[in-house]
Design a protein around this motif. Structure first.
Motif, PDB file in Angstrom:
ATOM      1  N   SER A   1       0.819  -1.210   0.000  1.00 56.42           N
ATOM      2  CA  SER A   1       0.000   0.000   0.000  1.00 56.42           C
ATOM      3  C   SER A   1       0.848   1.254   0.000  1.00 56.42           C
ATOM      4  N   ILE A   2       0.260   2.316  -0.556  1.00 56.44           N
ATOM      5  CA  ILE A   2       0.815   3.659  -0.461  1.00 56.44           C
ATOM      6  C   ILE A   2      -0.313   4.545   0.074  1.00 56.44           C
ATOM      7  N   ILE A   3       0.037   5.639   0.705  1.00 55.77           N
ATOM      8  CA  ILE A   3      -0.954   6.565   1.250  1.00 55.77           C
ATOM      9  C   ILE A   3      -1.209   7.651   0.204  1.00 55.77           C
ATOM     10  N   GLY A   4      -2.488   7.920  -0.047  1.00 50.70           N
ATOM     11  CA  GLY A   4      -2.840   8.925  -1.043  1.00 50.70           C
ATOM     12  C   GLY A   4      -4.178   9.566  -0.740  1.00 50.70           C
ATOM     13  N   GLU A   5      -4.788  10.100  -1.787  1.00 53.97           N
ATOM     14  CA  GLU A   5      -6.029  10.871  -1.654  1.00 53.97           C
ATOM     15  C   GLU A   5      -7.287  10.040  -1.893  1.00 53.97           C
ATOM     16  N   THR A   6      -7.114   8.794  -2.325  1.00 54.49           N
ATOM     17  CA  THR A   6      -8.266   7.963  -2.682  1.00 54.49           C
ATOM     18  C   THR A   6      -7.981   6.519  -2.296  1.00 54.49           C
ATOM     19  N   VAL A   7      -8.940   5.629  -2.549  1.00 60.16           N
ATOM     20  CA  VAL A   7      -8.747   4.198  -2.296  1.00 60.16           C
ATOM     21  C   VAL A   7      -8.954   3.481  -3.622  1.00 60.16           C
ATOM     22  N   THR A   8      -7.890   2.884  -4.134  1.00 63.71           N
ATOM     23  CA  THR A   8      -7.985   2.197  -5.416  1.00 63.71           C
ATOM     24  C   THR A   8      -6.817   1.231  -5.571  1.00 63.71           C
ATOM     25  N   ILE A   9      -6.842   0.462  -6.647  1.00 63.77           N
ATOM     26  CA  ILE A   9      -5.682  -0.349  -7.025  1.00 63.77           C
ATOM     27  C   ILE A   9      -4.872   0.486  -8.004  1.00 63.77           C
ATOM     28  N   ARG A  10      -3.636   0.789  -7.649  1.00 62.30           N
ATOM     29  CA  ARG A  10      -2.761   1.535  -8.553  1.00 62.30           C
ATOM     30  C   ARG A  10      -2.086   0.608  -9.561  1.00 62.30           C
ATOM     31  N   GLU A  11      -1.598  -0.545  -9.072  1.00 60.64           N
ATOM     32  CA  GLU A  11      -0.888  -1.470  -9.954  1.00 60.64           C
ATOM     33  C   GLU A  11      -1.244  -2.911  -9.617  1.00 60.64           C
ATOM     34  N   ALA A  12      -1.307  -3.722 -10.650  1.00 58.78           N
ATOM     35  CA  ALA A  12      -1.477  -5.164 -10.495  1.00 58.78           C
ATOM     36  C   ALA A  12      -0.328  -5.840 -11.232  1.00 58.78           C
ATOM     37  N   VAL A  13       0.383  -6.686 -10.523  1.00 59.59           N
ATOM     38  CA  VAL A  13       1.435  -7.479 -11.161  1.00 59.59           C
ATOM     39  C   VAL A  13       0.810  -8.822 -11.511  1.00 59.59           C
ATOM     40  N   ILE A  14       0.660  -9.052 -12.821  1.00 60.78           N
ATOM     41  CA  ILE A  14       0.004 -10.271 -13.303  1.00 60.78           C
ATOM     42  C   ILE A  14       1.008 -11.074 -14.110  1.00 60.78           C
ATOM     43  N   LYS A  15       1.306 -12.262 -13.626  1.00 60.94           N
ATOM     44  CA  LYS A  15       2.270 -13.117 -14.314  1.00 60.94           C
ATOM     45  C   LYS A  15       1.700 -13.567 -15.652  1.00 60.94           C
ATOM     46  N   ASP A  16       2.565 -13.566 -16.673  1.00 59.71           N
ATOM     47  CA  ASP A  16       2.198 -13.973 -18.037  1.00 59.71           C
ATOM     48  C   ASP A  16       1.166 -13.040 -18.664  1.00 59.71           C
ATOM     49  N   PHE A  17       1.225 -11.761 -18.311  1.00 61.65           N
ATOM     50  CA  PHE A  17       0.371 -10.761 -18.970  1.00 61.65           C
ATOM     51  C   PHE A  17       1.185 -10.168 -20.115  1.00 61.65           C
ATOM     52  N   SER A  18       0.724  -9.056 -20.667  1.00 62.12           N
ATOM     53  CA  SER A  18       1.434  -8.383 -21.754  1.00 62.12           C
ATOM     54  C   SER A  18       2.850  -8.014 -21.307  1.00 62.12           C
ATOM     55  N   SER A  19       3.781  -7.997 -22.250  1.00 59.19           N
ATOM     56  CA  SER A  19       5.157  -7.625 -21.902  1.00 59.19           C
ATOM     57  C   SER A  19       5.267  -6.135 -21.595  1.00 59.19           C
ATOM     58  N   ASN A  20       4.319  -5.327 -22.121  1.00 57.39           N
ATOM     59  CA  ASN A  20       4.342  -3.887 -21.865  1.00 57.39           C
ATOM     60  C   ASN A  20       3.358  -3.539 -20.752  1.00 57.39           C
ATOM     61  N   PRO A  21       3.717  -2.578 -19.873  1.00 59.66           N
ATOM     62  CA  PRO A  21       2.737  -2.117 -18.884  1.00 59.66           C
ATOM     63  C   PRO A  21       1.528  -1.497 -19.589  1.00 59.66           C
ATOM     64  N   LEU A  22       0.353  -1.831 -19.128  1.00 61.10           N
ATOM     65  CA  LEU A  22      -0.891  -1.312 -19.693  1.00 61.10           C
ATOM     66  C   LEU A  22      -1.743  -0.762 -18.562  1.00 61.10           C
ATOM     67  N   VAL A  23      -2.643   0.169 -18.890  1.00 60.97           N
ATOM     68  CA  VAL A  23      -3.537   0.730 -17.879  1.00 60.97           C
ATOM     69  C   VAL A  23      -4.975   0.425 -18.275  1.00 60.97           C
ATOM     70  N   ASP A  24      -5.723  -0.205 -17.364  1.00 62.86           N
ATOM     71  CA  ASP A  24      -7.118  -0.528 -17.680  1.00 62.86           C
ATOM     72  C   ASP A  24      -7.986   0.731 -17.573  1.00 62.86           C
ATOM     73  N   PRO A  25      -9.237   0.701 -18.043  1.00 59.04           N
ATOM     74  CA  PRO A  25     -10.071   1.909 -18.055  1.00 59.04           C
ATOM     75  C   PRO A  25     -10.375   2.487 -16.672  1.00 59.04           C
TER      76      PRO A  25
END
Length: 199
Positions: A168-192
């Motif tokens: 976790s990090i402390i911020g202004e909201t509550v959300t998932i900032r990053e998901a580390v998913i094994k065997d996903f795309s080789s490039n970092p992507l951002v979901d909607p």
């Protein structure tokens, strides 16, 4: 094992497209149409029902050991994460939640624990919610933004051991900032919904 996260989102179709474009399959779609909850599951596609005024309660996307769900909301809101546990572990975790004065809501299919960090934890004993329980495609880590300190320590108390898959990090909201998913795309992507997905 961490296997699941859920968002409410105004970007329902876009969220489905993002995950299907990255190898997930849609398992089910349940939405309210003309006052009743109905299924719009595959093989139906969005062109079959886009013109209907459907309020989607849940769309479920699966890949390997991962289950991602989302439903319609006026803005993107992170709701909960899910862990697989056996029945003995579930009892232990629920008792620890009671000791922490966290609310426990036991259901027939799943149990929810309300945390003081403005998100819930789902405990799941059914392994029929993913395509494979042995696949390498899994959530390695979720990095949450929350508004107060103490999450990692409380999760260690809740589960009776460190939960290394949640940071976790402390911020202004509550959300998932990053998901580390094994065997996903080789490039970092951002979901909607703003979740940055790393391999």
């Amino acid at each position: 094992m961490l296997f699941h996260y859920h968002f409410w989102t105004p970007h329902v179709e876009e969220t489905e497209r993002f995950y299907t474009n990255n190898g997930f399959r849609i398992y089910q779609r349940i939405g309210k149409y003309q006052g009743d909850f109905q299924n719009f599951d595959p093989p139906l596609v969005w062109d079959d029902f886009r013109e209907k005024d459907i309020l989607f309660r849940i769309i479920e996307a699966r890949k390997g050991c991962i289950n991602v769900t989302f439903g319609y909301g006026k803005k993107s809101i992170f709701d909960h994460i899910g862990f697989w546990v056996n029945e003995k572990e579930q009892e232990f975790i629920c008792q620890n939640a009671v000791n922490l004065n966290w609310n426990v809501d036991r259901g027939e299919r799943r149990t929810f624990i309300t945390t003081p960090y403005s998100f819930r934890i789902e405990l799941q004993t059914n392994k029929d919610l993913v395509d494979s329980v042995t696949d390498n495609i899994k959530i390695g880590e979720l990095r949450l933004e929350i508004m107060k300190k103490g999450l990692e320590g409380d999760l260690s108390i809740l589960f009776g051991k460190p939960v290394n898959s949640i940071k976790s990090i402390i911020g202004e909201t509550v959300t998932i900032r990053e998901a580390v998913i094994k065997d996903f795309s080789s490039n970092p992507l951002v979901d909607p919904n703003g979740v940055r997905i790393l391999n």
